[in-house]
Design an enzyme around this catalytic site. Sequence first.
Site, PDB file in Angstrom:
ATOM      1  N   HIS A 128       0.876  -1.173   0.000  1.00  0.00           N
ATOM      2  CA  HIS A 128       0.000   0.000   0.000  1.00  0.00           C
ATOM      3  C   HIS A 128       0.917   1.228   0.000  1.00  0.00           C
ATOM      4  O   HIS A 128       2.035   1.163   0.519  1.00  0.00           O
ATOM      5  CB  HIS A 128      -0.829  -0.046   1.291  1.00  0.00           C
ATOM      6  CG  HIS A 128      -1.915   0.985   1.388  1.00  0.00           C
ATOM      7  ND1 HIS A 128      -1.676   2.293   1.701  1.00  0.00           N
ATOM      8  CD2 HIS A 128      -3.261   0.875   1.237  1.00  0.00           C
ATOM      9  CE1 HIS A 128      -2.824   2.949   1.744  1.00  0.00           C
ATOM     10  NE2 HIS A 128      -3.806   2.117   1.455  1.00  0.00           N
ATOM     11  N   ASP A 185       3.222  -4.724   7.885  1.00  0.00           N
ATOM     12  CA  ASP A 185       1.960  -4.001   7.763  1.00  0.00           C
ATOM     13  C   ASP A 185       0.839  -5.037   7.823  1.00  0.00           C
ATOM     14  O   ASP A 185       0.622  -5.774   6.861  1.00  0.00           O
ATOM     15  CB  ASP A 185       1.938  -3.229   6.445  1.00  0.00           C
ATOM     16  CG  ASP A 185       0.578  -2.589   6.170  1.00  0.00           C
ATOM     17  OD1 ASP A 185      -0.311  -2.678   7.041  1.00  0.00           O
ATOM     18  OD2 ASP A 185       0.413  -2.016   5.077  1.00  0.00           O
ATOM     19  N   GLN A 188      -4.488  -5.501   6.738  1.00  0.00           N
ATOM     20  CA  GLN A 188      -5.493  -6.385   6.154  1.00  0.00           C
ATOM     21  C   GLN A 188      -5.436  -7.779   6.786  1.00  0.00           C
ATOM     22  O   GLN A 188      -6.087  -8.703   6.301  1.00  0.00           O
ATOM     23  CB  GLN A 188      -5.294  -6.494   4.637  1.00  0.00           C
ATOM     24  CG  GLN A 188      -5.381  -5.174   3.895  1.00  0.00           C
ATOM     25  CD  GLN A 188      -6.795  -4.638   3.792  1.00  0.00           C
ATOM     26  OE1 GLN A 188      -7.769  -5.340   4.100  1.00  0.00           O
ATOM     27  NE2 GLN A 188      -6.928  -3.396   3.382  1.00  0.00           N
ATOM     28  N   LYS A 231     -10.633  -0.948  10.093  1.00  0.00           N
ATOM     29  CA  LYS A 231     -10.876  -2.102   9.227  1.00  0.00           C
ATOM     30  C   LYS A 231     -11.264  -3.331  10.037  1.00  0.00           C
ATOM     31  O   LYS A 231     -11.545  -4.386   9.474  1.00  0.00           O
ATOM     32  CB  LYS A 231      -9.627  -2.409   8.395  1.00  0.00           C
ATOM     33  CG  LYS A 231      -9.256  -1.311   7.391  1.00  0.00           C
ATOM     34  CD  LYS A 231      -8.099  -1.746   6.530  1.00  0.00           C
ATOM     35  CE  LYS A 231      -7.374  -0.592   5.861  1.00  0.00           C
ATOM     36  NZ  LYS A 231      -8.160   0.125   4.863  1.00  0.00           N
ATOM     37  N   CYS A 261      -4.670   2.540  -3.730  1.00  0.00           N
ATOM     38  CA  CYS A 261      -3.445   3.014  -3.062  1.00  0.00           C
ATOM     39  C   CYS A 261      -2.312   2.015  -3.236  1.00  0.00           C
ATOM     40  O   CYS A 261      -1.462   1.866  -2.365  1.00  0.00           O
ATOM     41  CB  CYS A 261      -3.671   3.305  -1.586  1.00  0.00           C
ATOM     42  SG  CYS A 261      -4.865   4.589  -1.292  1.00  0.00           S
TER      43      CYS A 261
END
Lengths: 149, 418
Positions: free
Chosen positions: B133, B210, B213, B236, B376
């Site tokens: 991202h 990261d 998600q 999220k 993104c």
Amino acid sequence: MYQDVILDHYKNPHGRGLRDGDAEVHHVNPTCGDEITLRVRLDGETIEDVSYEGQGCSISQASASVLNELLVGKELGEARRIQETFLELMQSKGQTVPDDAMEEVLEDAVAFAGVSKYPARVKCALLSWMAWKDATAQALGETAGGKTA
Amino acid sequence: MTQLPGLLDTEAIRKDFPILDRPVHDGKKLVYLDNAATSQKPRQVLDALNTYYERSNANVHRGVHVLAEEATALYEGARDKVAGFINAPSRDEVIFTKNASESLNLVANMLGWADEPYRVDRETEIVITEMEHHSNIVPWQLLSQRTGAKLKWFGLTDDGRLDLSQIEQVITEKTKVVSFVLVSNILGTVNPVEAIVRRAQDVGALVVIDASQAAPHMVLDVQALQADFVAFTGHKMCGPTGIGVLWGRQELLEDLPPFLGGGEMIETVSMHSSTYAPAPHKFEAGTPPIAQAVGLGAAVDYLASVGMEDIARHEHALTHYAVGRLLEVPDLRIIGPTTAEERGATISFTLGDIHPHDVGQVLDEQGIAVRVGHHCARPVCLRYGIPATTRASFYLYSTPAEVDALVEGLEHVRNFFG
């Protein structure tokens, strides 16, 4: 939003493809990746050709086709008036119902009135028009260098 | 109705999410498939936010009155809940930020100002991947530009996986930090953490993951990951916007310098210099997002009560079903893995020559919410030679019927532009 006129221009675009020009610009819509490369050829005050190549949604591609149809052969003063009227319509947030006078100026471009209700899509409709304005300014020597955004 | 093994009782779960009941566009049923952008919020989280503001609102870590004490207990209680949720060895390793972008920027800036042995300079290298991202690309580009360190990255295979075939040339003795996404927000790919971490550890590089998600969708165990930093965002994973998390190993948080200065992060201040509070407060300058942290605490309670393993199983079953159904649609090309193995419930695709904006708009007219664009992650679109994708992403409340609605919607799109 998807008027038949828009779909027709999308499926059968007018004047697509790059031809000789006095100035070339490349504009992108960073939020969605729509892109256009556009050239303007002037003969004095007359727009001899607007040629373009790009990728993007039906709205951005149809809008470039309508632009070509409307502006080629026009005097610059009239073309600017058309561009400003289209900009006004697109910034109207769906509040402007095109009247006869506007329809006379914009012809097929009035079909985009519905797009003005969708903020995310207004930029798609305006992409080629902003590119044309920029390219024309460059062809007239008013600015130097292209821009993207 | 389609029944798949492993599905959750979505009928019960959906009752917790009031928004899923609202009609859109003159009475059409909402089919919300934009969960990778943000999830919907259960009533339990909305109630926690409301109750906090109605009963306990005050600033934290100061003041001796009852509201200040309650607010502090709720804020710090949220830290305990998050620490438990990610199996952090210590609650003091959980730093609240405003989102994952801020978390990643914070790490990059800690390293940018660090002394040896962490210093990033022109003799060193930073490694990321092509599927990041933008929030895990740009902070490292900035660090690279400011320090002269070389930025390198892993490329992608044609089927949407990281190309690790040159791992020893990409991660070298010069590498100071390797930062990569656990689950891609555009491809859905679940990356092989162990292989990357092992190589990074061999050369003494720090590992940043990261997990934006991943945290909402699977068991996230920071100890099992063996990373040095893990970043994710609250909104999220059923929490509110405005709250993110950076988990970091305690000794690193002790050694590395603060980035933002201000209230809350100090020990003593004079006009000449200051000393800093211990982590996590050292990295939380200013009044933090208090209500948002409380909301995130309620969100992880909610997710834990459903069970992260069960949520992962539900999404895996749904992904398997969705991939199969989508591949039945003529001219549809999935950008990313075309099986449910090692992939999350985020599926990007193109549909013939029809631009994703047009796909998204016509789906929206049918009440189906998807994301369109480059998500993104523009380098991924460039890699696969496409301007943009349409992305459908599922969550614990998503159903096979919603997959069917998407497939029907796409047929309608094809007829419309065909």
